[in-house]
Design a protein around this motif. Structure first.
Motif, PDB file in Angstrom:
ATOM      1  N   LEU A 291       0.842  -1.198   0.000  1.00  0.00           N
ATOM      2  CA  LEU A 291       0.000   0.000   0.000  1.00  0.00           C
ATOM      3  C   LEU A 291       0.880   1.251   0.000  1.00  0.00           C
ATOM      4  CD1 LEU A 291      -2.816  -1.200   2.447  1.00  0.00           C
ATOM      5  CD2 LEU A 291      -2.867  -1.148  -0.049  1.00  0.00           C
ATOM      6  N   ASP A 292       0.691   2.171   0.961  1.00  0.00           N
ATOM      7  CA  ASP A 292       1.490   3.398   0.996  1.00  0.00           C
ATOM      8  C   ASP A 292       2.629   3.313   2.007  1.00  0.00           C
ATOM      9  OD1 ASP A 292      -0.465   3.282   2.952  1.00  0.00           O
ATOM     10  OD2 ASP A 292      -0.933   5.409   2.911  1.00  0.00           O
ATOM     11  N   SER A 293       2.926   2.103   2.475  1.00  0.00           N
ATOM     12  CA  SER A 293       4.063   1.898   3.376  1.00  0.00           C
ATOM     13  C   SER A 293       5.346   1.782   2.561  1.00  0.00           C
ATOM     14  CB  SER A 293       3.843   0.630   4.202  1.00  0.00           C
ATOM     15  OG  SER A 293       4.992   0.295   4.934  1.00  0.00           O
ATOM     16  N   LEU A 294       6.462   2.049   3.192  1.00  0.00           N
ATOM     17  CA  LEU A 294       7.755   1.960   2.514  1.00  0.00           C
ATOM     18  C   LEU A 294       8.208   0.516   2.346  1.00  0.00           C
ATOM     19  CD1 LEU A 294      10.095   3.733   1.385  1.00  0.00           C
ATOM     20  CD2 LEU A 294      11.155   3.561   3.645  1.00  0.00           C
ATOM     21  N   ALA A 295       7.690  -0.393   3.166  1.00  0.00           N
ATOM     22  CA  ALA A 295       8.170  -1.779   3.172  1.00  0.00           C
ATOM     23  C   ALA A 295       7.029  -2.748   2.911  1.00  0.00           C
ATOM     24  CB  ALA A 295       8.832  -2.099   4.513  1.00  0.00           C
ATOM     25  N   ASP A 296       7.376  -3.968   2.550  1.00  0.00           N
ATOM     26  CA  ASP A 296       6.390  -5.034   2.420  1.00  0.00           C
ATOM     27  C   ASP A 296       5.778  -5.321   3.788  1.00  0.00           C
ATOM     28  OD1 ASP A 296       6.841  -5.306  -0.304  1.00  0.00           O
ATOM     29  OD2 ASP A 296       8.381  -6.843  -0.028  1.00  0.00           O
ATOM     30  N   PRO A 297       4.596  -5.958   3.841  1.00  0.00           N
ATOM     31  CA  PRO A 297       3.950  -6.242   5.134  1.00  0.00           C
ATOM     32  C   PRO A 297       4.859  -7.014   6.076  1.00  0.00           C
ATOM     33  CG  PRO A 297       2.428  -6.655   3.328  1.00  0.00           C
ATOM     34  CD  PRO A 297       3.757  -6.367   2.698  1.00  0.00           C
ATOM     35  N   ALA A 298       4.843  -6.612   7.340  1.00  0.00           N
ATOM     36  CA  ALA A 298       5.650  -7.297   8.355  1.00  0.00           C
ATOM     37  C   ALA A 298       5.091  -8.684   8.624  1.00  0.00           C
ATOM     38  CB  ALA A 298       5.659  -6.473   9.647  1.00  0.00           C
ATOM     39  N   LEU A 299       5.986  -9.678   8.666  1.00  0.00           N
ATOM     40  CA  LEU A 299       5.590 -11.066   8.905  1.00  0.00           C
ATOM     41  C   LEU A 299       5.614 -11.368  10.401  1.00  0.00           C
ATOM     42  CD1 LEU A 299       7.621 -12.690   6.011  1.00  0.00           C
ATOM     43  CD2 LEU A 299       5.133 -12.422   6.128  1.00  0.00           C
ATOM     44  N   PRO A 300       4.768 -12.302  10.861  1.00  0.00           N
ATOM     45  CA  PRO A 300       4.700 -12.592  12.311  1.00  0.00           C
ATOM     46  C   PRO A 300       5.996 -13.209  12.816  1.00  0.00           C
ATOM     47  CG  PRO A 300       3.425 -14.187  11.046  1.00  0.00           C
ATOM     48  CD  PRO A 300       3.820 -13.109  10.084  1.00  0.00           C
ATOM     49  N   PRO A 301       6.257 -13.116  14.119  1.00  0.00           N
ATOM     50  CA  PRO A 301       7.517 -13.623  14.684  1.00  0.00           C
ATOM     51  C   PRO A 301       7.728 -15.119  14.458  1.00  0.00           C
ATOM     52  CG  PRO A 301       6.367 -12.223  16.271  1.00  0.00           C
ATOM     53  CD  PRO A 301       5.428 -12.447  15.136  1.00  0.00           C
ATOM     54  N   TRP A 302       6.653 -15.889  14.273  1.00  0.00           N
ATOM     55  CA  TRP A 302       6.767 -17.348  14.108  1.00  0.00           C
ATOM     56  C   TRP A 302       6.862 -17.766  12.636  1.00  0.00           C
ATOM     57  CZ3 TRP A 302       2.697 -14.775  16.458  1.00  0.00           C
ATOM     58  CH2 TRP A 302       1.537 -14.604  15.692  1.00  0.00           C
ATOM     59  N   ARG A 303       7.171 -16.831  11.761  1.00  0.00           N
ATOM     60  CA  ARG A 303       7.150 -17.109  10.321  1.00  0.00           C
ATOM     61  C   ARG A 303       8.095 -18.240   9.905  1.00  0.00           C
ATOM     62  NH1 ARG A 303       9.629 -12.428  11.436  1.00  0.00           N
ATOM     63  NH2 ARG A 303      11.779 -12.072  10.770  1.00  0.00           N
ATOM     64  N   ASN A 304       9.212 -18.440  10.630  1.00  0.00           N
ATOM     65  CA  ASN A 304      10.197 -19.452  10.231  1.00  0.00           C
ATOM     66  C   ASN A 304       9.970 -20.814  10.882  1.00  0.00           C
ATOM     67  OD1 ASN A 304      11.633 -17.674   8.540  1.00  0.00           O
ATOM     68  ND2 ASN A 304      12.744 -16.826  10.311  1.00  0.00           N
ATOM     69  N   LEU A 305       8.935 -20.945  11.697  1.00  0.00           N
ATOM     70  CA  LEU A 305       8.647 -22.217  12.352  1.00  0.00           C
ATOM     71  C   LEU A 305       7.744 -23.074  11.470  1.00  0.00           C
ATOM     72  CD1 LEU A 305       7.890 -21.112  16.042  1.00  0.00           C
ATOM     73  CD2 LEU A 305      10.067 -21.885  15.079  1.00  0.00           C
ATOM     74  N   THR A 306       7.962 -24.374  11.484  1.00  0.00           N
ATOM     75  CA  THR A 306       7.047 -25.283  10.811  1.00  0.00           C
ATOM     76  C   THR A 306       5.755 -25.363  11.620  1.00  0.00           C
ATOM     77  OG1 THR A 306       7.801 -27.234  12.010  1.00  0.00           O
ATOM     78  CG2 THR A 306       9.005 -26.649   9.987  1.00  0.00           C
ATOM     79  N   GLU A 307       4.745 -25.952  11.021  1.00  0.00           N
ATOM     80  CA  GLU A 307       3.474 -26.076  11.726  1.00  0.00           C
ATOM     81  C   GLU A 307       3.644 -26.913  12.993  1.00  0.00           C
ATOM     82  OE1 GLU A 307      -1.038 -27.769  10.950  1.00  0.00           O
ATOM     83  OE2 GLU A 307       0.119 -26.961   9.274  1.00  0.00           O
ATOM     84  N   GLU A 308       4.381 -27.991  12.903  1.00  0.00           N
ATOM     85  CA  GLU A 308       4.609 -28.838  14.071  1.00  0.00           C
ATOM     86  C   GLU A 308       5.348 -28.081  15.166  1.00  0.00           C
ATOM     87  OE1 GLU A 308       6.928 -33.013  15.212  1.00  0.00           O
ATOM     88  OE2 GLU A 308       6.525 -32.496  13.114  1.00  0.00           O
ATOM     89  N   GLN A 309       6.333 -27.278  14.768  1.00  0.00           N
ATOM     90  CA  GLN A 309       7.082 -26.486  15.750  1.00  0.00           C
ATOM     91  C   GLN A 309       6.194 -25.432  16.414  1.00  0.00           C
ATOM     92  OE1 GLN A 309      10.182 -25.166  13.096  1.00  0.00           O
ATOM     93  NE2 GLN A 309      11.690 -26.609  13.944  1.00  0.00           N
ATOM     94  N   ARG A 310       5.262 -24.889  15.669  1.00  0.00           N
ATOM     95  CA  ARG A 310       4.360 -23.881  16.243  1.00  0.00           C
ATOM     96  C   ARG A 310       3.509 -24.490  17.354  1.00  0.00           C
ATOM     97  NH1 ARG A 310       2.142 -20.472  10.950  1.00  0.00           N
ATOM     98  NH2 ARG A 310       4.202 -19.978  10.098  1.00  0.00           N
ATOM     99  N   TRP A 311       2.908 -25.635  17.089  1.00  0.00           N
ATOM    100  CA  TRP A 311       2.076 -26.277  18.112  1.00  0.00           C
ATOM    101  C   TRP A 311       2.914 -26.649  19.337  1.00  0.00           C
ATOM    102  CZ3 TRP A 311      -3.016 -26.068  18.016  1.00  0.00           C
ATOM    103  CH2 TRP A 311      -3.671 -25.900  16.797  1.00  0.00           C
ATOM    104  N   ALA A 312       4.106 -27.195  19.101  1.00  0.00           N
ATOM    105  CA  ALA A 312       4.962 -27.606  20.215  1.00  0.00           C
ATOM    106  C   ALA A 312       5.407 -26.401  21.037  1.00  0.00           C
ATOM    107  CB  ALA A 312       6.176 -28.365  19.688  1.00  0.00           C
ATOM    108  N   THR A 313       5.774 -25.311  20.366  1.00  0.00           N
ATOM    109  CA  THR A 313       6.207 -24.094  21.065  1.00  0.00           C
ATOM    110  C   THR A 313       5.081 -23.514  21.902  1.00  0.00           C
ATOM    111  OG1 THR A 313       7.805 -23.610  19.313  1.00  0.00           O
ATOM    112  CG2 THR A 313       7.190 -21.792  20.762  1.00  0.00           C
TER     113      THR A 313
END
Length: 463
Positions: A291-313
Motif C-alpha cells: 500500500l502506501d508503506s515503505l516496506a512489504d507487510p511485516a511477517l509474524p515472529p513465528w514465520r520461520n517455524l514449521t506447523e509442528e514447531q508452532r504447536w509444540a512451542t
C-alpha cells in the motif's frame, strides 16, 4: 413451416413473460443483525444522498455532486466543480450548502467510523457558487475514496440530492428522479428495500420473492449453503480489510508477547477460514500488501517455524506459565461464528488453554475484528488492528497522521507495521468474507473490493 406456426405463439408468450418479469420492481433484502451494523440504513442513506463523489457498481469513485475535480499541491488541496443538482424538494444545490454539510460531517463531534481518518482536513471553503476547495494539513492521496463513503453524503435537514428519491406509500420505495419529458418509468425503475434477518432473506431469495440480498458476512454464510440457491446467483466480494482477533486483554498469560504469540501461532495454524468455506484463503499479515508503506507487510515472529514447531512451542509456553489459562473469546451470533468458535476452542484446548465464547461486545481477552477497509492506506489497517497495542505502536501510528510529507509517512507506516507485528497485538486470519445473492436480471451488479453495491447500479450502469 407448420411446426414453426405451432411454436410461434408459445415463444411469443414466453418472451412476454420475460419482459413482464423484468418490469417488476427490484426487491432488495438488507441483512440485519445486532452489532454488525444497520445495512438497510447505510443503503438508504447512499441512495437518498450523495457526496461530492460516490461509488459506482465496481466500487470505484465516480462523480456525485461534483462533475469534475483535480488534486493540487501534492495532495494538500482538492478542488471540486459542482454539477447541476437539486435537493429532494427541487431547489438547486449551492456550494455554500455543501460546504456547511461537509463541515458538520467531518467535525470530531460527528464521531462516526471515519472521524479518526479525517483529521488531515484543514478547511472546506466555497471559492465560487459552483467551486469548492478542500484544504488539507498534510497530503492525503486517498481523500476521494473517503469522500465517497456514506458518512460524508451531503444532507441538508431531511433532504438529500439522490441519486434516488423516496416514493410515497408503505415501505421503502425508491426511484431515480423522473424527467417530465421522458417516457413514463417502468416498474423495474423502482427499488424496494427492506431489512431482514439473514435466514429470512435467504429463504425469500430462494423462493424468488426478492431479487437481491446484501450485507451477508461469514457468520451467516452456512445459511446460503443450506438453501436451494443457484451457484450462479451467489456472489462473494474480493473484499479488502481485516478479519482476525485483536488482543483486548493483556493480563496474566497474555501480558507478554510470548504468551500472545502462543495463541496467535496456533490460531493461524488451525485453518479457521477453511472451516467456514474451503475457498476462503488465509492471511498472515495485517497489511494485505505494501500500500502506501515503505516496506512489504511485516511477517509474524513465528514465520520461520514449521506447523509442528508452532504447536509444540505454544504448548511449551502454556506449560511454562504454570497456572491455568482461561481466555474469553468475543464473537458475533450466527452459524458461521459457531463453526469458527468450534475450531478456535479446539485449537486452544490442544495447547492447554480453556476458552469461553462471549458476545461480540462483552468484556473479552480476544475480540473478532471483521471490517472492510474504507480506503487503501496502511494507516487504516494499523489503527484498526491496534485495539490494545503497545505504547510504541500507538505512538508510531499517531505520528503517521501528523507526517508532513509522503516519504516520511511511508517510513513511519513501515516502522509502525513492524512494531505492531512484533508486539503481537493482532492475529490476522483472512480478508473479510462478504456475500450477496443476485438475480440474473440485475445485470449491472459487480462484486468488488469495497463490498459496496449502490442501489442505482443494479439493472443498468448508466445513471
Amino acid at each position: 413451416m407448420a411446426r414453426f406456426l405451432i411454436l410461434a405463439p408459445l415463444l411469443l408468450a414466453l418472451g412476454a413473460c420475460d419482459r413482464g418479469a423484468d418490469e417488476r420492481p427490484v426487491v432488495v433484502d438488507a441483512v440485519e443483525q445486532g452489532a454488525r451494523g444497520d445495512v438497510e440504513r447505510v443503503l438508504l442513506r447512499s441512495a437518498l444522498a450523495q457526496g461530492l463523489v460516490r461509488f459506482d457498481a465496481a466500487g470505484q469513485v465516480e462523480p456525485g455532486l461534483a462533475e469534475r475535480w483535480n488534486m493540487v499541491d501534492d495532495g494538500r488541496s482538492y478542488i471540486f466543480r459542482l454539477g447541476d443538482a437539486t435537493w429532494s424538494d427541487g431547489r438547486p444545490v449551492t456550494a455554500e450548502q455543501v460546504v456547511a454539510a461537509l463541515r458538520r460531517a467531518v467535525r470530531v463531534e460527528a464521531a462516526h467510523r471515519l472521524t479518526p481518518f479525517l483529521r488531515s482536513i484543514d478547511e472546506i471553503v466555497a471559492m465560487t457558487p459552483q467551486v469548492i476547495e478542500v484544504r488539507l494539513k498534510r497530503p492525503n492521496t486517498e481523500l476521494l475514496t473517503l469522500l465517497a463513503q456514506p458518512e460524508l453524503a451531503v444532507i441538508r435537514g431531511p433532504q438529500g440530492t439522490g441519486p434516488l428519491r423516496r416514493l410515497q406509500g408503505r415501505g421503502i420505495r425508491l426511484r431515480a428522479p423522473v424527467d417530465p419529458e421522458a417516457p413514463p418509468p417502468i416498474g423495474a425503475d423502482e427499488v424496494r428495500l427492506r431489512g431482514s434477518r439473514a435466514a429470512l432473506a435467504v429463504v425469500r431469495f430462494a423462493e424468488k420473492r426478492s431479487d437481491l440480498v446484501l450485507g451477508g458476512d461469514f457468520a451467516d454464510w452456512p445459511l446460503v449453503a443450506a438453501a436451494n440457491v443457484r451457484p450462479a446467483d451467489v456472489r462473494v466480494d474480493p473484499a479488502r480489510g481485516l478479519f482476525g482477533f485483536a488482543f483486548v486483554g493483556r493480563a496474566g498469560f497474555l501480558s507478554t508477547p510470548f504468551g500472545r504469540a502462543a495463541v496467535g501461532m496456533v490460531l493461524q495454524s488451525a485453518n479457521l477460514p477453511g472451516r467456514i468455506d474451503s475457498g476462503w484463503g488465509a492471511a498472515d499479515t495485517v497489511l494485505p500488501e505494501r500500500l502506501d508503506s515503505l516496506a512489504d507487510p511485516a511477517l509474524p515472529p513465528w514465520r520461520n517455524l514449521t506447523e509442528e514447531q508452532r504447536w509444540a512451542t505454544a504448548r511449551a509456553q502454556v506449560a511454562a506459565y504454570g497456572r491455568p489459562v482461561r481466555l474469553r473469546v468475543a464473537l458475533p451470533d450466527g452459524p458461521g461464528a459457531t463453526l469458527l468458535w468450534g475450531r478456535v476452542a479446539a485449537a486452544l484446548t490442544r495447547i492447554g488453554i480453556a476458552g469461553r465464547r462471549v458476545a461480540i461486545d462483552a468484556p473479552a481477552d480476544l475480540r473478532l475484528v471483521d471490517r472492510v477497509a474504507p480506503y487503501d492506506s496502511a494507516r487504516w489497517y494499523l489503527a484498526t488492528a491496534c485495539r490494545d497495542c503497545s505504547l510504541e505502536a500507538m505512538t508510531l501510528i499517531a505520528a503517521v497522521r501528523d507526517a508532513d510529507n509522503l516519504p516520511e509517512r511511508a517510513q513511519l507506516l513501515a516502522t509502525a507495521d513492524a512494531a505492531l507485528t512484533a508486539d503481537v497485538a493482532f492475529v490476522p486470519l483472512a480478508r473479510p468474507w462478504r456475500w450477496s445473492l443476485v438475480a440474473s436480471r440485475l445485470r449491472a451488479f459487480q462484486a468488488n473490493a469495497r463490498a459496496v453495491h449502490p442501489l442505482n447500479h443494479l439493472r443498468t450502469d448508466t445513471r
